[in-house]
Design an enzyme around this catalytic site. Structure first.
Site, PDB file in Angstrom:
ATOM      1  N   ASP A  35     -79.548   3.278 -10.715  1.00 16.89           N
ATOM      2  CA  ASP A  35     -80.527   2.873 -12.338  1.00 16.89           C
ATOM      3  C   ASP A  35     -79.647   0.632 -11.775  1.00 16.89           C
ATOM      4  O   ASP A  35     -79.719  -0.162 -13.445  1.00 16.89           O
ATOM      5  CB  ASP A  35     -80.816   2.851 -13.037  1.00 16.89           C
ATOM      6  CG  ASP A  35     -81.065   2.162 -14.721  1.00 16.89           C
ATOM      7  OD1 ASP A  35     -81.900   1.838 -14.012  1.00 16.89           O
ATOM      8  OD2 ASP A  35     -80.468   1.643 -15.833  1.00 16.89           O
ATOM      9  N   HIS A  55     -82.438  -1.180 -14.134  1.00  8.16           N
ATOM     10  CA  HIS A  55     -80.920  -0.989 -15.345  1.00  8.16           C
ATOM     11  C   HIS A  55     -82.430  -0.967 -16.566  1.00  8.16           C
ATOM     12  O   HIS A  55     -81.938  -1.364 -17.470  1.00  8.16           O
ATOM     13  CB  HIS A  55     -80.565  -2.775 -15.463  1.00  8.16           C
ATOM     14  CG  HIS A  55     -79.313  -2.089 -16.282  1.00  8.16           C
ATOM     15  ND1 HIS A  55     -77.465  -2.479 -15.557  1.00  8.16           N
ATOM     16  CD2 HIS A  55     -79.193  -1.097 -17.144  1.00  8.16           C
ATOM     17  CE1 HIS A  55     -76.859  -2.399 -16.490  1.00  8.16           C
ATOM     18  NE2 HIS A  55     -77.705  -1.245 -17.361  1.00  8.16           N
ATOM     19  N   ASN A  86     -61.389   1.332 -10.975  1.00  9.37           N
ATOM     20  CA  ASN A  86     -61.951   2.371 -10.084  1.00  9.37           C
ATOM     21  C   ASN A  86     -63.620   1.519  -8.974  1.00  9.37           C
ATOM     22  O   ASN A  86     -64.234   1.427  -9.274  1.00  9.37           O
ATOM     23  CB  ASN A  86     -63.042   3.349 -11.855  1.00  9.37           C
ATOM     24  CG  ASN A  86     -64.134   3.054 -12.435  1.00  9.37           C
ATOM     25  OD1 ASN A  86     -64.148   0.554 -11.724  1.00  9.37           O
ATOM     26  ND2 ASN A  86     -64.087   3.041 -13.634  1.00  9.37           N
ATOM     27  N   ARG A  93     -72.698   1.798 -13.898  1.00  3.74           N
ATOM     28  CA  ARG A  93     -72.254   0.399 -13.455  1.00  3.74           C
ATOM     29  C   ARG A  93     -72.453   0.125 -11.798  1.00  3.74           C
ATOM     30  O   ARG A  93     -71.303   0.647 -11.081  1.00  3.74           O
ATOM     31  CB  ARG A  93     -70.651  -0.150 -13.824  1.00  3.74           C
ATOM     32  CG  ARG A  93     -70.665  -0.896 -15.515  1.00  3.74           C
ATOM     33  CD  ARG A  93     -71.479  -1.946 -15.601  1.00  3.74           C
ATOM     34  NE  ARG A  93     -71.650  -1.983 -17.186  1.00  3.74           N
ATOM     35  CZ  ARG A  93     -73.355  -1.660 -17.720  1.00  3.74           C
ATOM     36  NH1 ARG A  93     -73.638  -1.474 -17.582  1.00  3.74           N
ATOM     37  NH2 ARG A  93     -72.519  -2.116 -18.901  1.00  3.74           N
ATOM     38  N   GLU A 133     -76.294  -6.942  -8.865  1.00  4.71           N
ATOM     39  CA  GLU A 133     -77.721  -7.211  -9.799  1.00  4.71           C
ATOM     40  C   GLU A 133     -78.082  -8.211 -10.276  1.00  4.71           C
ATOM     41  O   GLU A 133     -79.162  -8.786 -10.897  1.00  4.71           O
ATOM     42  CB  GLU A 133     -77.997  -5.905 -10.734  1.00  4.71           C
ATOM     43  CG  GLU A 133     -77.590  -5.583 -12.067  1.00  4.71           C
ATOM     44  CD  GLU A 133     -76.909  -4.885 -12.760  1.00  4.71           C
ATOM     45  OE1 GLU A 133     -76.547  -3.496 -12.818  1.00  4.71           O
ATOM     46  OE2 GLU A 133     -77.443  -4.457 -13.959  1.00  4.71           O
TER      47      GLU A 133
HETATM   48  P1  NAD Z   1     -68.648   6.128 -23.596  1.00  5.27           P
HETATM   49  O1  NAD Z   1     -67.379   5.177 -23.982  1.00  5.27           O
HETATM   50  O2  NAD Z   1     -68.578   6.588 -24.801  1.00  5.27           O
HETATM   51  O3  NAD Z   1     -67.745   6.448 -22.414  1.00  5.27           O
HETATM   52  C1  NAD Z   1     -67.010   6.189 -21.286  1.00  5.27           C
HETATM   53  C2  NAD Z   1     -66.402   7.793 -21.224  1.00  5.27           C
HETATM   54  O4  NAD Z   1     -65.876   7.195 -19.464  1.00  5.27           O
HETATM   55  C3  NAD Z   1     -64.659   8.199 -21.933  1.00  5.27           C
HETATM   56  O5  NAD Z   1     -64.874   9.290 -21.999  1.00  5.27           O
HETATM   57  C4  NAD Z   1     -63.757   7.826 -20.786  1.00  5.27           C
HETATM   58  O6  NAD Z   1     -62.874   8.112 -20.966  1.00  5.27           O
HETATM   59  C5  NAD Z   1     -63.993   7.615 -19.806  1.00  5.27           C
HETATM   60  N1  NAD Z   1     -64.038   6.872 -18.372  1.00  5.27           N
HETATM   61  C6  NAD Z   1     -63.178   5.790 -18.636  1.00  5.27           C
HETATM   62  N2  NAD Z   1     -62.881   5.075 -16.926  1.00  5.27           N
HETATM   63  C7  NAD Z   1     -62.964   6.281 -15.880  1.00  5.27           C
HETATM   64  C8  NAD Z   1     -62.519   6.821 -14.877  1.00  5.27           C
HETATM   65  N3  NAD Z   1     -62.094   5.585 -14.193  1.00  5.27           N
HETATM   66  N4  NAD Z   1     -63.050   7.956 -14.998  1.00  5.27           N
HETATM   67  C9  NAD Z   1     -63.381   8.982 -15.243  1.00  5.27           C
HETATM   68  N5  NAD Z   1     -63.608   8.822 -16.818  1.00  5.27           N
HETATM   69  C10 NAD Z   1     -63.056   6.999 -17.298  1.00  5.27           C
HETATM   70  O7  NAD Z   1     -69.323   5.073 -22.913  1.00  5.27           O
HETATM   71  P2  NAD Z   1     -71.195   5.126 -22.463  1.00  5.27           P
HETATM   72  O8  NAD Z   1     -71.894   4.910 -23.568  1.00  5.27           O
HETATM   73  O9  NAD Z   1     -70.964   7.194 -22.187  1.00  5.27           O
HETATM   74  O10 NAD Z   1     -71.702   4.790 -21.370  1.00  5.27           O
HETATM   75  C11 NAD Z   1     -70.986   4.897 -19.963  1.00  5.27           C
HETATM   76  C12 NAD Z   1     -71.491   3.702 -19.148  1.00  5.27           C
HETATM   77  O11 NAD Z   1     -72.606   4.003 -19.190  1.00  5.27           O
HETATM   78  C13 NAD Z   1     -70.753   2.002 -19.997  1.00  5.27           C
HETATM   79  O12 NAD Z   1     -69.832   1.460 -19.514  1.00  5.27           O
HETATM   80  C14 NAD Z   1     -71.839   1.536 -18.827  1.00  5.27           C
HETATM   81  O13 NAD Z   1     -71.633   0.885 -18.057  1.00  5.27           O
HETATM   82  C15 NAD Z   1     -73.092   2.073 -18.989  1.00  5.27           C
HETATM   83  N6  NAD Z   1     -74.642   2.027 -19.129  1.00  5.27           N
HETATM   84  C16 NAD Z   1     -75.824   1.824 -18.696  1.00  5.27           C
HETATM   85  C17 NAD Z   1     -76.793   1.816 -19.295  1.00  5.27           C
HETATM   86  C18 NAD Z   1     -78.209   1.045 -18.095  1.00  5.27           C
HETATM   87  O14 NAD Z   1     -79.006   1.034 -19.127  1.00  5.27           O
HETATM   88  N7  NAD Z   1     -78.502   1.873 -16.848  1.00  5.27           N
HETATM   89  C19 NAD Z   1     -77.286   1.590 -21.112  1.00  5.27           C
HETATM   90  C20 NAD Z   1     -75.668   1.767 -21.357  1.00  5.27           C
HETATM   91  C21 NAD Z   1     -74.435   2.026 -21.001  1.00  5.27           C
END
Ligand code: NAD
Length: 331
Positions: free
Chosen positions: A258, A296, A211, A234, A263
């Site tokens: 964010d 972030h 992706n 991300r 970054e």
């Molecule tokens: P999670 O593992 O609970 O959920 C991820 C979801 O993404 C799953 O349901 C999976 O099936 C889905 N997925 C995977 N690939 C996909 C695609 N190509 N298209 C659509 N859906 C897809 O993760 P989460 O805890 O909800 O975290 C999500 C993301 O948030 C993390 O991977 C991380 O990149 C980001 N994050 C950002 C911060 C921040 O401070 N900005 C902090 C924590 C996490």
């Protein structure tokens, strides 16, 4: 039992001390990261708690194991910077903290969206210059919009609840369908359907090799005119150059970012002045009133930081006591 915790920031220290007192377990907090110059500090400890963006190299992990420490607990989610061969070769047990506060990220995402929709950056600037007029900065309302949530994992689901609380219509796309949400009929089958219907696109998918640049010239072309883009997931999910083109053309009304694809080394650093920020493309985005860039920080709340520290310490304790832990990561 004795645990060493590397890279402990001042904001983490009180939570570490609280845990250490409650558990009556000796935890040595060091401010420096785990690397070749600090790995010998771990001698005599049963486990190490760590968090850093720089790599946990084979050389460092080999030395850590030679120092007798193979219980390694990360305070964050991602383990992509851990050398997998060294983990296997030395028999490391590694844990992460998969969810420290999904709500922290969800609340921040919606906060930024509301700032964009209500034009608060513009009103703040005008007011600072003594201009208290309304026009032409008329706002939009979330309750009449369709929000397209990309990925319904922990954070996506937390964000959905808040969007629904505002009265917005929520649709979602995920490669995996959550059974509860499936019953509510929230899912669309393709990203194209989501692009066609959404007024706001809220990204919550992890970055995978499939992706990268999911939002690019072609996908922006499939979206509604004046769409709002939110990326607290991300940086690699968005082709930044394509986003800039879409902002310039007005296709995208605004964005809250964010994360940013370049970054690392920039976010969470102090360059002393705006001009000194060493990334022209980022500065292009930062200068726009309809783009909110944040370094972030969506995760950065007291609750999340406390959970990162204390969940990691619990994991490490479990590893030391039982040789396994529920948050053990398979390599
Ligand atoms: P999670 O593992 O609970 O959920 C991820 C979801 O993404 C799953 O349901 C999976 O099936 C889905 N997925 C995977 N690939 C996909 C695609 N190509 N298209 C659509 N859906 C897809 O993760 P989460 O805890 O909800 O975290 C999500 C993301 O948030 C993390 O991977 C991380 O990149 C980001 N994050 C950002 C911060 C921040 O401070 N900005 C902090 C924590 C996490």
């Amino acid at each position: 039992m004795k645990i060493i915790a590397y890279g402990i920031r001042d904001d983490e220290r009180p939570y570490l001390e609280e845990w250490s007192q409650d558990q009556r377990i000796d935890v040595k907090a060091v401010g420096t990261l785990l690397d070749e110059s600090t790995v010998d500090l771990a001698k005599g400890y049963d486990g190490a708690v760590v968090y850093q963006q720089k790599p946990y190299t084979a050389a460092v992990l080999d030395k850590l194991a030679a120092n007798g420490v193979t219980n390694l607990s990360l305070r964050n989610v991602g383990v992509d910077n851990v050398d997998a061969d060294a983990v296997k070769r030395n028999g490391f047990k590694v844990t992460n903290v998969p969810a420290y506060s999904p709500e922290a990220i969800a609340e921040f995402t919606v906060t930024q969206l509301m700032r964009l929709l209500r034009r608060t950056p513009t009103f703040d600037r005008k007011q600072a210059n003594g201009d208290l007029r309304w026009a032409p900065d008329i706002a939009d309302e979330l309750n009449s919009m369709t929000v397209g949530v990309v990925a319904t994992g922990r954070i996506g689901r937390a964000a959905m609840k808040i969007y629904q609380g505002f009265g917005a219509k929520v649709i979602a796309y995920d490669v995996f369908h959550n059974p509860e949400l499936e019953k509510q009929g929230i899912y669309v089958d393709t990203m194209d359907e989501l692009y066609a219907q959404a007024d706001v696109i809220s990204l919550h998918a992890p970055a995978t090799k499939d992706n990268t640049h999911m939002l690019n010239d072609e996908s922006f072309g499939k979206m509604k005119d004046g769409v709002w883009i939110l990326n607290p997931a991300r940086g690699a999910l968005i082709d930044t150059d394509a986003l800039i083109r879409a902002l310039d053309s007005g296709k995208v009304a605004g964005a809250a970012l964010d994360v940013y694809e370049d970054e690392v080394g920039i976010f969470n650093a102090d360059f002393g002045s705006f001009d000194a920020i060493p990334d022209e493309r980022l500065k292009n985005l930062l200068k726009r009133e309809n783009v909110l860039v944040s370094p972030h920080i969506a995760f950065y709340t007291r609750t999340a930081v406390k959970n990162m520290v204390q969940f990691a310490l619990n994991n490490n304790k479990q590893l030391i006591e039982t040789g396994k832990a529920e948050n053990e990561v398979a390599f």
